[in-house]
Every structure is written in structure tokens, then in C-alpha cells.
Scaffold this active site. Structure first.
Site, PDB file in Angstrom:
ATOM      1  N   GLU A 166     -22.758  42.962 -14.512  1.00 29.95           N
ATOM      2  CA  GLU A 166     -22.105  41.744 -14.032  1.00 29.95           C
ATOM      3  C   GLU A 166     -21.285  41.085 -15.137  1.00 29.95           C
ATOM      4  O   GLU A 166     -20.242  40.495 -14.887  1.00 29.95           O
ATOM      5  CB  GLU A 166     -23.169  40.776 -13.487  1.00 29.95           C
TER       6      GLU A 166
ATOM      7  N   THR B 274      -7.507  38.516  -2.060  1.00 30.92           N
ATOM      8  CA  THR B 274      -8.530  38.787  -3.065  1.00 30.92           C
ATOM      9  C   THR B 274      -9.759  39.482  -2.483  1.00 30.92           C
ATOM     10  O   THR B 274     -10.648  39.888  -3.215  1.00 30.92           O
ATOM     11  CB  THR B 274      -8.918  37.488  -3.809  1.00 30.92           C
TER      12      THR B 274
HETATM   13  C1  DMJ Z   1     -14.846  39.209  -3.537  1.00 29.69           C
HETATM   14  O1  DMJ Z   1     -15.388  38.467  -2.511  1.00 29.69           O
HETATM   15  C2  DMJ Z   1     -13.504  38.699  -3.917  1.00 29.69           C
HETATM   16  O2  DMJ Z   1     -12.860  39.677  -4.624  1.00 29.69           O
HETATM   17  C3  DMJ Z   1     -13.528  37.453  -4.725  1.00 29.69           C
HETATM   18  O3  DMJ Z   1     -12.267  37.092  -5.221  1.00 29.69           O
HETATM   19  C4  DMJ Z   1     -14.482  37.536  -5.874  1.00 29.69           C
HETATM   20  N1  DMJ Z   1     -15.282  38.682  -5.880  1.00 29.69           N
HETATM   21  C5  DMJ Z   1     -15.807  39.232  -4.698  1.00 29.69           C
HETATM   22  C6  DMJ Z   1     -16.268  40.647  -4.951  1.00 29.69           C
HETATM   23  O4  DMJ Z   1     -16.755  40.861  -6.201  1.00 29.69           O
END
Ligand code: DMJ
Length: 703
Positions: free
Chosen positions: A564, A675
């Protein structure tokens, strides 16, 4: 309904008892001032409409309050003097005059009480129709901005009294952290009840002019490429097929054991709901729609689509993360719509988008992190310092909200995110950096912690992607992205003694030599942004992208899965030094960077690294009931966390599939990935406008 709202229902009125009582005492006070001993007004009192406008008001008032008064023997007994009939027709002119005077005073007092006493907020909501109500969130900080807002609100109250269509009403802020979470600073972590604004109401107007066919015509290539991105060489195809099999396995297990829940628990083989999405369900279904579709798992896609159509209930009342609902549900539904043209996705996403709007009703327009989709109440995370909003949360709405405006032809969504942009652009930034915490009340930074990992990450991603999604017309986003990048280069980019490039975190000028797994998205971000950088910087940015991706790959050892967070201090080189940072929850960021770097460079090492990850996932994370995260990427004996995250289906497996596909599957000239890896189309505005004018009945192609 709020337990404190005791209404006069027994008397057929929705007014709170407190208000009824207050009305009576105001009546008595007014009557005493007029020299009459007022008991109560008769329900049958009728006054000539021709007397004065205040009479109409009195009647309106009487009608409104009559139910509260029903059951009482209301009489006017002027004392002393000749007795009069209880009927208004029997009153003498002077008595009528006094009576009217009294009524006007009463109405003024009551309405004054209604709008100015702090307890009357609920009553206002009852009195004023939802369509008129426009919320103003009142924070607890008494600064100049707040004063100005109060003045606005007061002016709006006056407008409300004159019954103009668009009015603003102050709502009460209730300082209360979400259940189970103690706010660190209750003074400013306000929970705010919000109501439908006029603009929000606009969002409900059927002004849909989006034409799916025209949109498709403006794409430079087919979304699925010439042959669904099928790679020419057999080994790559075999690898891609393996990823497809992984998706089917993950999906089938979810379907079997957790259908309709948010995530699958693969060890215990049941569903998980959690608290992130409020009452919303089916996060794994929404997150999988586009992955199933592009992988040609069409039977599974149909199951998912049917669930959305028949079971996705947006009338939920739970406390949800604005950010998570946006990136997963809004993003997932948007991309499902753009890929398939199925109207059900559009309908659902617009409905959901509207439900998110109340979160923006803060003094600055910076949304709070948590929202109850049913009531519109929003508040800050209890853990966020001083009631602040989080950069990576309010800064990761832009792509989806711009598309909500595109689809609905309603500017309100775009306006909300442009307002955030404007504030961030204007505000002073320490060393040009964007700290992670901002007060939605004052619009000031709350702490000087800067990170490209959690709390900051996708804000930067959305700056460059906003520029790309606008077909490179959004100059403001471009400028902000490259200025932020300069600051990041100057302050955060570091070299380890072993020669690894990494992105440190910054705490008020002091560096924390740590990089989160989340920050590994930055390889891809730097890569896609390289081409539009200043000419002398392009190569530097592409190199930096490669270096960061390499460092993240280095952190994937010895299981070939990454922790992590990893550190570069006390002799550590991309290694997790704390037990609590050794877990891997099926995150996508490293693989995401491999995918972008492959597309940008076609260096075969990225496909090799991706394949290493596939093998590691199979070896360490695959269990009989699906895929699970693991607790320690360094342990030889694997310990599973019993959770198949929805982003595993939406991101990790999608990026792997794209890595082993030809570049014409979701080509980067037409698509940006949000994202959560949901592809959203680049808006080719000129083409869309051309298409629109071509299709207008009064225009000919020659026009
Ligand atoms: C996802 O839900 C998205 O990428 C978000 O921006 C942050 N990280 C998680 C996955 O690790």
C-alpha cells in the site's frame, strides 16, 4: 421526517405546533396593543376583498392558519363598547379599520417570525414550494464572506415575500459528524441540510437535446476498433484471453454469491454492502458494465444492464461519499451509455447527477465529502481536519459533471465544477502546490499536506484529463496542470540513493520520503500529459513518467504484488517498512501506468510487467470464490482479506485487457478514462456543432 417536527396534523395542518403556539401568542400581543381583548378569530370571518390588499393577505393567512385554530370558539370582543356580530359584515367601519390594522400587523409579525427566527427553517420549507426554494448553506465561521452571504439571503427573503419565482432561503446548519465518526472540529464541520435550488430544479426540465448518433459520428474511430482490439501476435492474444477469463471468473462469483450487493466477499462467499455508497447497491455491477462490454462478455453485460434497468434504486437514503458515487456510479453509467447508446444508462445517470447537486450548497461551492442522496444533507468527513473537504474528492468531479451537462444540455453540472476550478485557480498556493485539505466555508487551505497519493492524487489527473477531454481547448486546465507539475518537480520529485525516482509527500516544507500505491497512477498521468508540455519539457515529462513507473514496478516484489505504501528512508528502496503498509487490495494504479506507457512507447517491458502481475494475481489472490486482496505482500504464507473490490473489475482487469489489446480499442484520441477507468469520450465540439447545424430542419448542408 425529523422527530422534532411535530405538526398540527391532528388539526389538518402541516404546521409545527410551536408555530401554532407562536401565532397565538403573537395574536394576543397584537390585540393587546390594539386595545382589544382578543380571544380568537372566528373561522367564518369573511371580509370584503375590495377593502385593501392586506385583506387578501389576511385571508391567505387565515386559510393557512385556520386548521390550527379549528375547534376553538374564536371571537373578537372589543372592550368596552357595543357588542358586534362575529361576522365581518356586521363590523362598523372604524372597527373594520382597527381589525384590518391588527390583521396586517399580525401577518407581518408572523411572517417575520417565520423567516427570521432560527427555529422556523422547517416551516419555511413547508411554506415555500420546493421549486422556489434555493439553499444557502450557513457555516459557523463569521467571516466577511459569510456576512455577504447573509445579506444575500436576507435580500432573497424579501424576494420570497413578494413571491418572485426564484428565491433563496437560509437553511440551518447542524453541526454533527456522520454517525459513528467524531468530528475533529465541530465548529466548522457543519452538516448542512440543503434543498432543491432553482438551478437544480432546472436540471429536472426535459431539455434533452443529446443525439447519440451525432456523437458517434464525431468520434475519430470506432470505440471498439476494427476487431475489438484483437492483437496480432498469438502470445499477446493468449494473455488477453487469460485476462478475459479472470474477469468472467470474478463476475461469475460475484453473481453467484453477492448479486446486487456492492462487493463480493470471496472467502465467506457472500455479499458486502459497506457504507461508502449510502443506500446504493450493485457497485460491482455498475463498475463492470463497460469492462464486460469491451471484453465481449455480452451475456454478462446484458445481465448487468437488466439489473440497472430493473433494480438500481436511486431513491436511497444513506450517507454516501460524493467522490465514490461519482467516480463509480456516475462514471460507470456515463461510459456504459456512451459505449452502447442504451437510454436506460442516460436516464439513470442524470437522475443520480441531480441527487448529488445539494452537496455543492456551501458558502464557497466546494462540496462537502458526504451526502445523503435522499435528503440532500451533506457534511464533511469526521476525520477531515476542521471540517475540510478533500482535494482528491472535490477535485475529481470535473470529467463526469461536464458530461452530465453534455447529456442533459443543462449547464448546472458544468457550472458547479467550473466554480471549484475557479476557486482553486485563484487561491494562493504554497510553493505552487495544492494542499489536500480545504475549508468549504472559507475557501482556505486547512493544512499544508501535499501528496500525489491518497487525498491528492486524482485532482492532478483530472486537470490534464479535463484538458484532453475538451479536445485540448480547456486552456485553464492545461495551465493549472503544467504549473502544478512545475511545483511537483521542484518540491516533490526525489532520487533515492539507489537511483529510483519517486514522489515524496510534503508537510509544510518537510518531506516524507514515502510513496503510496495510489501515487503510482502518476506514471500514466505524466505520460499522457507529456506531449502537450512546453517543447523543452516534453521529453523530460515522458522520461519522468517512465522513471516513476519503473519505481512502482520495483515496489512489486517478492510476490510481484505491491504494498500500500513504500519508503525511501533508512536504507529502504521502494519497500514497505511498516507492517500496516504491506497489504495489497487488488489496486490498479501500477498496471494503469503500464497500460499508458505501453500505448505511448510500445516498449515490450510494460507488457511483460503486466503479465507478471497477472501471474501474481492468479497465484496469490485467486481463491475458489473469486479474487481477494492480501494482507502482506512480503509474507510467504498468504493471508487473504476476503474482499473483491469493485475497482478490480472496473480498473485492474480493464487496464490489463487494454495492455494486451491493440491501440484501437478505446483509442486515446477519442477517450479519456476517469479515475475509476470508465472511458468518457473526448468532446469534439466543432464536429458536434457542425453535426447539429446540419441536422437543423431549416438548414441545408450547404449552409
Ligand atoms: C479507485 O477507486 C480510484 O482509482 C480512485 O481514484 C483511487 N483508487 C481506487 C483504486 O485503488
Amino acid at each position: 421526517m425529523d422527530a422534532s417536527l411535530h405538526v398540527c396534523r391532528d388539526r389538518g395542518s402541516p404546521l409545527p405546533h410551536a408555530t401554532c403556539d407562536r401565532t397565538r401568542s403573537l395574536q394576543n400581543a397584537a390585540a393587546a396593543a390594539a386595545g382589544s381583548e382578543v380571544q380568537l378569530l372566528p373561522p367564518s370571518l369573511s371580509l370584503s376583498p375590495s377593502l385593501s390588499p392586506s385583506l387578501h393577505l389576511s385571508r391567505v393567512f387565515w386559510r393557512l392558519f385556520r386548521p390550527c385554530m379549528r375547534g376553538h370558539a374564536w371571537v373578537v370582543s372589543p372592550a368596552p363598547g357595543p357588542s358586534v356580530s362575529a361576522s365581518g359584515m356586521g363590523l362598523r367601519l372604524s372597527q373594520k379599520f382597527v381589525f384590518l390594522l391588527f390583521l396586517s400587523g399580525l401577518v407581518t409579525l408572523c411572517l417575520g417570525a417565520l423567516f427570521f427566527l432560527p427555529d422556523s427553517a422547517r416551516l419555511k420549507r413547508i411554506f415555500l414550494s420546493k421549486t422556489e426554494a434555493q439553499p444557502v448553506t450557513v457555516g459557523s465561521e463569521n467571516d466577511a464572506r459569510e456576512q455577504a452571504r447573509k445579506a444575500d439571503a436576507a435580500a432573497a427573503r424579501v424576494r420570497a415575500l413578494s413571491r418572485k419565482p426564484s428565491v433563496t432561503h437560509e437553511a440551518r446548519a447542524v453541526d454533527r459528524p456522520p454517525q459513528g465518526i467524531k468530528a475533529q472540529d465541530e465548529r466548522s464541520s457543519g452538516r448542512t441540510r440543503t434543498e432543491t435550488t432553482a438551478a437544480q430544479n432546472d436540471a429536472r426540465q426535459p431539455r434533452d437535446t443529446f443525439e447519440y448518433d451525432r456523437f458517434k459520428k464525431c468520434l475519430l474511430g470506432s470505440p471498439l476498433g476494427s476487431d475489438r482490439g484483437k492483437p496480432g501476435d498469438p502470445q499477446t492474444l493468449q494473455r488477453r484471453d487469460k485476462v478475459k477469463e479472470m474477469m468472467k471468473f470474478a463476475w461469475d462469483n460475484y453473481k453467484h454469491y453477492a448479486w446486487g450487493k456492492n462487493e463480493l466477499r470471496p472467502l465467506t462467499r457472500n455479499g458486502h454492502i459497506g457504507t461508502m455508497f449510502g443506500g446504493l447497491r450493485g457497485a460491482s455491477i455498475i463498475d463492470s458494465l463497460d469492462t464486460l462490454y469491451i471484453m465481449d462478455l455480452l451475456e454478462e453485460y446484458e445481465e448487468a444492464k437488466d439489473w440497472v434497468e430493473n433494480n438500481l434504486d436511486l431513491n436511497s437514503n444513506g450517507e454516501s461519499s460524493l467522490f465514490e458515487v461519482n467516480i463509480r456510479y456516475v462514471g460507470g453509467l456515463l461510459s456504459a451509455y456512451y459505449l452502447t447508446g442504451n437510454e436506460v444508462f442516460k436516464k439513470k445517470v442524470l437522475e443520480l447527477g441531480e441527487k448529488l447537486l445539494p452537496a455543492f450548497n456551501t458558502p464557497t461551492g466546494i462540496p462537502r465529502g458526504v451526502i445523503n442522496l435522499g435528503s440532500g444533507t451533506s457534511w464533511s468527513w469526521g476525520w477531515a481536519s476542521a471540517g475540510s473537504s478533500i482535494l482528491a474528492e472535490f477535485g475529481t468531479l470535473h470529467l463526469e459533471f461536464v458530461h452530465l451537462s453534455e447529456l442533459s444540455n443543462n449547464p448546472v453540472f458544468r457550472e458547479k465544477v467550473m466554480n471549484i476550478r475557479k476557486l482553486l485557480n485563484k487561491i494562493e498556493k504554497p510553493h505552487g502546490l495544492y494542499p489536500n485539505f480545504l475549508s468549504p466555508v472559507t475557501g482556505n487551505w486547512v493544512q499544508h499536506h501535499v501528496s500525489l497519493g491518497g487525498l491528492g492524487d486524482s485532482f492532478y489527473e483530472y486537470l490534464i484529463k479535463s484538458y484532453l477531454m475538451s479536445d485540448k481547448t480547456d486552456e485553464e486546465a492545461k495551465k493549472m496542470y503544467y504549473s502544478a507539475l512545475e511545483a511537483i518537480e521542484a518540491n516533490l520529485v526525489q532520487q533515492s540513493p539507489g537511483g529510483l525516482t519517486y514522489l515524496a509527500e510534503w508537510r509544510g516544507g518537510i518531506l516524507d520520503h514515502k510513496m503510496g500505491h495510489l501515487a503510482c497512477f502518476a506514471g500514466g498521468m505524466l505520460g499522457i500529459g507529456a506531449e502537450d508540455g512546453a517543447p523543452e519539457k516534453k521529453q523530460r515529462y515522458l522520461d519522468l513518467a517512465g522513471e516513476i513507473t519503473h519505481t512502482c514496478h520495483e515496489s512489486y516484489t517478492p510476490t510481484k504484488l505491491g504494498p500500500e505504501a513504500f519508503r525511501f528512508d533508512a536504507g529502504a528502496e521502494a519497500t514497505a517498512t511498516r507492517l500496516s503498509e504491506r497489504y495489497y487490495i487488488l489496486r490498479p494504479e501500477v498496471i494503469e501506468s503500464y497500460m499508458y506507457m505501453w500505448r505511448l512507447t510500445h516498449d515490450p517491458k510494460y507488457r511483460e510487467w503486466g503479465w507478471e502481475a497477472v501471474e501474481a494475481l492468479e497465484k496469490h489472490c485467486r481463491v475458489e470464490g473469486g479474487y481477494s486482496g492480501i494482507r502482506d505482500v512480503y509474507a510467504s504464507a498468504v493471508s487473504h482479506d476476503n474482499m473483491q473490490q469493485s475497482f478490480f473489475l472496473s480498473e485492474t482487469l480493464k487496464y490489463l485487457y487494454l495492455l494486451f489489446s491493440d491501440d484501437d480499442l478505446l483509442p486515446l484520441q477519442d477517450w479519456v478514462f476517469n479515475t475509476e477507468a470508465h472511458p468518457l469520450p473526448i468532446i469534439h465540439r466543432n464536429c458536434l456543432q457542425r453535426q447539429n447545424s446540419l441536422q437543423k430542419p431549416d438548414k441545408t448542408p450547404a449552409d
